[in-house]
Design an enzyme around this catalytic site. Structure first.
Site, PDB file in Angstrom:
ATOM      1  N   CYS A 140      -6.849  -3.666  13.810  1.00  8.71           N
ATOM      2  CA  CYS A 140      -6.075  -3.754  12.569  1.00  8.71           C
ATOM      3  C   CYS A 140      -4.576  -3.887  12.819  1.00  8.71           C
ATOM      4  CB  CYS A 140      -6.358  -2.529  11.695  1.00  8.71           C
ATOM      5  SG  CYS A 140      -8.119  -2.299  11.350  1.00  8.71           S
TER       6      CYS A 140
ATOM      7  N   HIS B  15      -1.096  -1.830   6.704  1.00 10.85           N
ATOM      8  CA  HIS B  15      -2.496  -2.227   6.857  1.00 10.85           C
ATOM      9  C   HIS B  15      -3.300  -1.640   5.702  1.00 10.85           C
ATOM     10  CE1 HIS B  15      -6.554  -2.614   8.143  1.00 10.85           C
ATOM     11  NE2 HIS B  15      -6.663  -1.367   8.565  1.00 10.85           N
TER      12      HIS B  15
ATOM     13  N   ASN C 151     -10.931  -3.599   3.416  1.00  8.86           N
ATOM     14  CA  ASN C 151     -10.272  -3.539   4.713  1.00  8.86           C
ATOM     15  C   ASN C 151     -10.667  -4.778   5.508  1.00  8.86           C
ATOM     16  OD1 ASN C 151      -9.549  -3.059   7.390  1.00  8.86           O
ATOM     17  ND2 ASN C 151     -10.075  -0.894   7.339  1.00  8.86           N
TER      18      ASN C 151
END
EC number: 2.3.1.180
Length: 333
Positions: free
Chosen positions: A122, A258, A289
């Site tokens: 990520c 993020h 996500n």
């Protein structure tokens, strides 16, 4: 002894254009609840996620990247032939070699651009952005395409109550090019490999190949451990990035973390004491996500909706499996 000629690059680098692609299929929480014992209210309260996008067979890592890249290049106002580097951050391209970046560089029509993949979870977009900045300032490329792309639906265990609702698919891309003034700040990045077990692939591919396990590998995580680490440690990293750029929270216009969890985002906003005027990306609500794709996708949406504007000062921070992280301050394209 011969002297090596010094590189001649641009004095600085900046993001010139951004593009995003979200798969056409929108998946509400109700679909997730078909395979796990939970509720829509629980998923929303724990993660903030209402819907996510899942890719079709045709929406491959390369196909989504090409869509996002085309938009970013058009937004930057340059030609494809000017792209000298293509960096792709992904953990969900299932061919070990060749790098999917080479396929993307070719199909876009670049003139033999340098192309490679990176695996930084990520935080991958931040890693790619830092590499692109270095290439431009060093002089090995004038324009670099940085892509974050994931098909995490391929790595989701729909029976894992801790992760089944988290992940989505998509691609985000930016064009990084030369600048006469600083527009990408120093990167604060690093890794904490002693915490690698908190977010990981369940088993190696070889275990599945050899029949040691019957279930296809998936991403799993220790939710509470990740939450604590992100909330307490990543706020410190974000502050370090502000300090490195020589600005304060009051100088910020936009915060693009993020998109891991709305509670993490809200906690970081509170810890950093961001003023009310700072626009905060919460793209996770409808995108989920998307790992390496989450920051450029959130950036693209904020600019498209007018919540952020060209020239705004933004703090971006990615963090995830590794555990790895990368934070920097940028001027929005």
């Amino acid at each position: 002894m011969a002297k090596i000629k010094p590189s001649k690059g641009a004095p600085y680098a900046r993001i010139l254009g951004v593009g995003g692609y979200r798969p056409t299929r929108v998946v509400p929480n109700e679909v997730i609840l078909e395979t796990i014992e939970s509720s829509d209210e629980w998923i929303r309260s724990r993660s903030g996620i209402e819907t996510r996008h899942w890719a079709s067979d045709e929406e491959t890592v390369a196909a989504m990247s090409l869509e996002a890249s085309g938009k970013a290049i058009a937004d930057a106002g340059i030609s494809v032939e000017q792209i000298g580097g293509v960096i792709v951050s992904t953990v969900s391209h299932f061919k070990q070699t060749p790098a999917v970046a080479t396929e993307i560089a070719d199909k876009l029509g670049t003139d033999k651009a340098a192309a490679f993949d990176i695996s930084a979870g990520c935080a991958g977009f931040g890693y790619g952005l830092t590499l692109a900045k270095g290439m431009i300032v060093e002089g090995s490329a004038e324009y670099v395409l940085v892509i974050g792309v994931e098909r995490l639906s391929d790595l989701t265990d729909l029976e894992d109550r801790a992760t089944a609702f988290l992940f989505g698919d998509g691609a985000g891309a930016v064009v990084v090019g030369p600048a006469q003034e600083p527009a990408i700040g120093p990167t604060v990045w690093g890794s904490e490999g002693d915490k690698s077990e908190t977010i990981k692939q369940t088993v190696p591919w070889t275990d599945y190949r050899d029949g040691t396990v019957e279930k296809f590998p998936a991403i799993t995580q220790e939710g509470q451990a990740v939450f604590r680490w992100a909330v307490f440690e990543m706020a410190k990293v974000a502050q370090q990035a502000l300090d490195a750029a020589g600005i304060t929270a009051d100088d910020l216009d936009v915060f693009i973390p993020h998109q891991a969890n709305v509670r993490i985002i809200d906690s970081m906003v509170k810890t950093l004491k961001l003023p009310e005027h700072v626009t905060v990306a919460r793209d996770i609500r409808t995108t989920g996500n998307t790992s390496a794709a989450s920051i450029p996708l959130a950036m693209e949406r904020l600019l498209a909706t007018g919540e952020a504007k060209s020239g705004d000062t933004a703090l971006v921070i990615g963090f995830g499996a590794g555990l790895v992280y990368a934070a920097t301050v940028v001027t929005l394209p």
